[in-house]
Enzyme design. Structure first.
Site, PDB file in Angstrom:
ATOM      1  N   PRO A  80       0.838  -1.212   0.000  1.00  0.00           N
ATOM      2  CA  PRO A  80       0.000   0.000   0.000  1.00  0.00           C
ATOM      3  C   PRO A  80       0.864   1.250   0.000  1.00  0.00           C
ATOM      4  CG  PRO A  80       0.144  -0.884   2.207  1.00  0.00           C
ATOM      5  CD  PRO A  80       0.921  -1.822   1.331  1.00  0.00           C
ATOM      6  N   MET A  81       1.504   1.511  -1.136  1.00  0.00           N
ATOM      7  CA  MET A  81       2.451   2.636  -1.223  1.00  0.00           C
ATOM      8  C   MET A  81       1.693   3.956  -1.220  1.00  0.00           C
ATOM      9  SD  MET A  81       5.062   1.080  -4.078  1.00  0.00           S
ATOM     10  CE  MET A  81       3.783   0.519  -5.195  1.00  0.00           C
ATOM     11  N   HIS A 109       9.792   3.321   3.850  1.00  0.00           N
ATOM     12  CA  HIS A 109      10.198   3.305   5.266  1.00  0.00           C
ATOM     13  C   HIS A 109      10.282   1.897   5.826  1.00  0.00           C
ATOM     14  CE1 HIS A 109       9.327   7.488   4.679  1.00  0.00           C
ATOM     15  NE2 HIS A 109      10.091   7.717   5.737  1.00  0.00           N
ATOM     16  N   GLY A 153      10.282  -6.796   1.104  1.00  0.00           N
ATOM     17  CA  GLY A 153      11.617  -6.196   1.115  1.00  0.00           C
ATOM     18  C   GLY A 153      12.562  -6.913   0.190  1.00  0.00           C
ATOM     19  N   GLY A 162       6.477  -3.805  -3.289  1.00  0.00           N
ATOM     20  CA  GLY A 162       6.268  -2.377  -3.517  1.00  0.00           C
ATOM     21  C   GLY A 162       6.999  -1.855  -4.738  1.00  0.00           C
TER      22      GLY A 162
END
Ligand SMILES: Cc1cc2nc3c(=O)[nH]c(=O)nc-3n(C[C@H](O)[C@H](O)[C@H](O)COP(=O)(O)O)c2cc1C
Length: 318
Positions: free
Chosen positions: A21-22, A145, A171, A193
């Site tokens: 959910p960028m 982040h 990640g 992402g």
């Protein structure tokens, strides 16, 4: 062979592929494209506020009849924004970075699954105490982040703590090899992402896509420089991984000085408003080495799922 996991069963999706959910980047069209291709699309609610969320949720509801969700930054979330999102009946709500307790009941009462992203084992235990239905174990390779743990050892550690709760790995995953590795580590899927930032439906400029396609993992760093420059209220606990540019290199290690230099901060805003990529923030993870195109997001979901099956078959057939 479909890649059926505890996560795909829980959410009723075809592939264990989740759009991260960028904030501001993953709008309704991108989330719908991922969901329509059989993954789970999450709108990036971030701290975008009520109006943005209403607009993007209107889009996702119009564009897909498959399960979709929305993610928020827990430290900045306000209950009316969450309540407005829940009115649209998301299949899942993801909370990241902060104490999820105040919001968990509201999510569960709506019937949505609660996904909580964590960056260390203490946060993982907190997520499970809160009643997370899915835990996302995010490694420091991630774009945007995050914390300091590396994906490879962190994911199985969270899987061990989570026992029966499905875990997604996040990640540094940008293709099917990464998804296959995540499944081998015990994860029930991958949350991705940066790879989806370079897709047709992402709400980013062509310059950002080009920077990602041209960039390398070595060219990214984790720091607070861009948060300070953007006047963002992000807690210092979680730093942001972005592509280094001349502005970043000039101020890395001098963050306190930057925070108090009003002239530099004003000049930064001026350059950014002109689209100057020597200043612009491009959040990106270490997996950008693996990104060399910006196809429709649905194509990416199919590609990643197929590649993962092939990767697993390759290993097993040796
Ligand atoms: C441009 C960008 C924006 C992001 N914004 C958010 C956000 O608003 N909320 C959130 O929970 N995570 C956010 N993240 C982190 C993702 O949830 C996820 O952990 C990360 O993208 C996974 O690593 P990857 O980028 O290597 O795929 C963002 C990541 C990127 C690249």
């Amino acid at each position: 062979m479909a890649l059926r996991t505890a996560f795909t069963d829980l959410i009723s999706v075809e592939h264990p592929v989740v759009l991260a959910p960028m904030s501001g980047t993953a709008g309704g069209a991108l989330a719908a494209a991922v969901s329509n291709a059989g993954g789970l699309g999450l709108v990036g609610g971030g701290r975008q506020g009520l109006e943005w969320c209403r607009e993007q949720l209107g889009l996702v509801v119009a564009l897909t009849s498959r399960p979709w969700g929305i993610g928020f930054l827990t430290w900045g979330l306000e209950t009316p924004t969450l309540a407005a999102a829940l009115e649209q009946s998301p299949a899942a709500v993801m909370l990241s970075f902060g104490d999820p307790h105040p919001f968990a009941d509201l999510v569960h009462q709506s019937g949505a699954q609660l996904i909580i992203q964590v960056t260390d084992l203490e946060e993982a235990r907190q997520a499970l105490d809160t009643g997370a239905d899915v835990v996302v174990a995010q490694g420091t390779e991630a774009g945007g982040h995050g914390g300091v743990r590396s994906t490879f050892p962190f994911v199985p550690a969270v899987v061990d703590v989570a026992t029966h709760t499905p875990v997604l790995a996040a990640g540094g995953i940008a293709d099917g090899r990464g998804l296959a590795a995540a499944l081998a580590l015990g994860a029930a899927g991958a949350l991705i992402g940066t790879r989806f930032e370079a897709s047709q439906e992402a709400l980013v400029s062509p310059e950002t896509v080009k920077a990602i396609v041209d960039g390398t993992g070595e060219g990214t760093s984790r720091s607070r420089v861009f948060d300070i420059a953007n006047g963002s209220a992000w807690p210092a606990t979680w730093t942001g991984r972005a592509l280094r540019n001349p502005f970043f290199s000039q101020w890395l290690g001098k963050e306190d000085e930057l925070a108090h230099d009003d002239d530099v901060l004003a000049a930064y805003q001026e350059h950014v408003s002109q689209g100057d990529m020597s200043y612009e923030t491009v959040w990106a993870g270490e997996a950008i080495d693996l990104i060399d195109d910006d196809p429709p997001a649905g194509e990416l979901v199919t590609r990643i799922a197929n590649e993962a099956e092939q990767a697993l078959n390759r290993v097993l057939s040796r």
